[in-house]
Design an enzyme around this catalytic site. Sequence first.
Site, short mmCIF file in Angstrom:
data_model
loop_
_atom_site.label_atom_id
_atom_site.label_comp_id
_atom_site.label_asym_id
_atom_site.label_seq_id
_atom_site.Cartn_x
_atom_site.Cartn_y
_atom_site.Cartn_z
N LYS A 96 0.85 -1.21 0.00
CA LYS A 96 0.00 0.00 0.00
C LYS A 96 0.88 1.25 0.00
O LYS A 96 0.68 2.17 -0.79
CB LYS A 96 -0.88 -0.01 1.25
CG LYS A 96 -1.52 1.33 1.62
CD LYS A 96 -2.43 1.24 2.83
CE LYS A 96 -1.71 1.35 4.13
NZ LYS A 96 -1.36 2.71 4.57
N ASN A 97 1.90 1.25 0.86
CA ASN A 97 2.69 2.47 1.05
C ASN A 97 3.71 2.72 -0.05
O ASN A 97 4.36 3.77 -0.07
CB ASN A 97 3.35 2.47 2.43
CG ASN A 97 2.31 2.63 3.53
OD1 ASN A 97 1.14 2.90 3.25
ND2 ASN A 97 2.72 2.42 4.77
N CYS A 137 -5.16 12.11 13.67
CA CYS A 137 -5.20 10.66 13.38
C CYS A 137 -5.10 9.96 14.74
O CYS A 137 -4.53 10.51 15.68
CB CYS A 137 -4.02 10.33 12.48
SG CYS A 137 -3.71 8.58 12.31
N ARG A 191 0.41 14.04 13.60
CA ARG A 191 0.87 13.85 12.21
C ARG A 191 0.76 15.14 11.38
O ARG A 191 0.07 15.21 10.38
CB ARG A 191 0.12 12.70 11.56
CG ARG A 191 0.32 11.41 12.30
CD ARG A 191 -0.38 10.24 11.66
NE ARG A 191 0.33 9.80 10.46
CZ ARG A 191 -0.13 8.77 9.70
NH1 ARG A 191 -1.26 8.18 10.00
NH2 ARG A 191 0.55 8.40 8.63
N ASP A 206 5.14 0.33 12.12
CA ASP A 206 3.92 -0.33 11.63
C ASP A 206 3.86 -1.80 12.02
O ASP A 206 2.86 -2.46 11.76
CB ASP A 206 3.81 -0.21 10.10
CG ASP A 206 3.56 1.21 9.67
OD1 ASP A 206 3.70 1.50 8.47
OD2 ASP A 206 3.25 2.05 10.54
N ARG A 221 -8.41 -1.06 4.92
CA ARG A 221 -7.59 -0.02 4.30
C ARG A 221 -6.22 -0.56 3.91
O ARG A 221 -5.60 -0.06 2.97
CB ARG A 221 -7.41 1.15 5.29
CG ARG A 221 -8.69 1.93 5.55
CD ARG A 221 -8.38 3.19 6.31
NE ARG A 221 -7.23 3.84 5.70
CZ ARG A 221 -6.39 4.64 6.35
NH1 ARG A 221 -6.58 4.88 7.63
NH2 ARG A 221 -5.39 5.20 5.75
#
Length: 418
Positions: free
Chosen positions: A22-23, A116, A121, A304, A396
């Site tokens: 995803k990133n 968030c 952030r 993460d 997500r």
Amino acid sequence: MDEILIKGGVPLNGEVKISGAKNAALPMLAATLLAGGAFTFENVPALKDIETIGHLLADLGADVCSEPGTIRIDTSGVNRHEAPYDLVRKMRASVLVLGPLLARLKRARVSLPGGCAIGARPINMHLEGLSRLGAEIKLEHGYVEASADKLVGAEIFFDIPTVTGTENLMTAAVLAEGTTVLRNAAREPEIVALADMLNRMGADVRDAGSPVITIQGVNALKPVSSRIIPDRIEAGTYMIAAALTGGSILLTDAEPDHLKPVIHKLREAGVSVSINDRGIEVRGNGPVKSVDIKTLPYPGFPTDMQAQFMVLMSVSSGLSIISETVFENRFIHVSELRRMGADITISGNHAMIKGAARLSGAPVMATDLRASASLVLAGLVADGTTRISRIYHLDRGYESMEEKFSRLGACIERVAAG
Ligand code: EPZ
């Protein structure tokens, strides 16, 4: 809203194919705004965040066509420069269109990403860097208005190696006049993948993956085809599932090079991790040893993976300390893990975990993407049934998670909640 039901205690065995990252996909899709024409992306994960950025690019005038695993984007018709609040609030990574829009259209109006769950952030480093390149930045009505007659290369120093900040400034600088140097740049594999795509488009980006990235501006770029690199965080999540449940899982299509800190820590905890030409084989063999981790920018242990690793430490054989140095509020999963029997004490940005807890199934609530992954992992090893609500967080960032775990033998199902 859907929920996930898990009946824990089943050792997971078999093979799991790791999806595209995803990133890596998000900044690369945003970078299509830098040139008019037809781009193709392969190995794209089917995730809500990918859908969201597709809608955003279409909003800006691009023609977006998705098939399973592939996205085709024609940016010839891009003629708008605003990323609206209702899209940015769904996904803060929408801010990644700021750099490319400024570089190509010399103006951009992007909603400020709100707060968030894991931290404030802010994007101050993104904005300071863009103004160093000559952009005029105005903040009003919750939007960033950026404009520039032209962008001129500059030296930019990041106080913190920001991942999307590095990506935004890279994409802004590739069409700037002259040389840009990004110092204390983020070094994640996703940065290297973006730089590779930009260079194939005709840009001149050097030493991505090191703390100092040098970019020589060019006059124009061209569309290219790209393949998304494997998701190292998804891979790490399944590796922990093998260790937790005492099973044996072969991860295919993963990139071991991107997982060095996670593999090192799993081996230190006594987990068997072997790398061969079929992939990465992870075998849980009895209770894991407790080890300490400290999250750091790449190549340190990834933030993460912190919540997932905490679950493993909750059932380890001793006392471990987890220090979260990247985000100021990334222990939200702790209260839910405690309800499942984990013995965790928080002091500032440190969590002390007393292992050997027998986790027990409970109704729990997901709060952010990686916290929800940790609740799934806890459910897989807990006695009894765990019901996880608000799993839209999971959708997500994890492609077909319940299908992948089912194929590994887990008793897991998605149910529509009342
Ligand atoms: C990226 O977020 C990832 N998201 C995050 O993944 C990941 O957790 C994070 O990098 C750290 O690795 C994407 O790539 C889309 P940062 P990003 O800028 O770029 C502070 C997931 O689960 N900071 O590297 O937003 C910031 O508050 C997500 O997939 C400023 O103060 O993170 C944080 O404390 C979650 N000012 C630290 O720097 C700025 O201008 C690192 O943030 C920018 C950042």
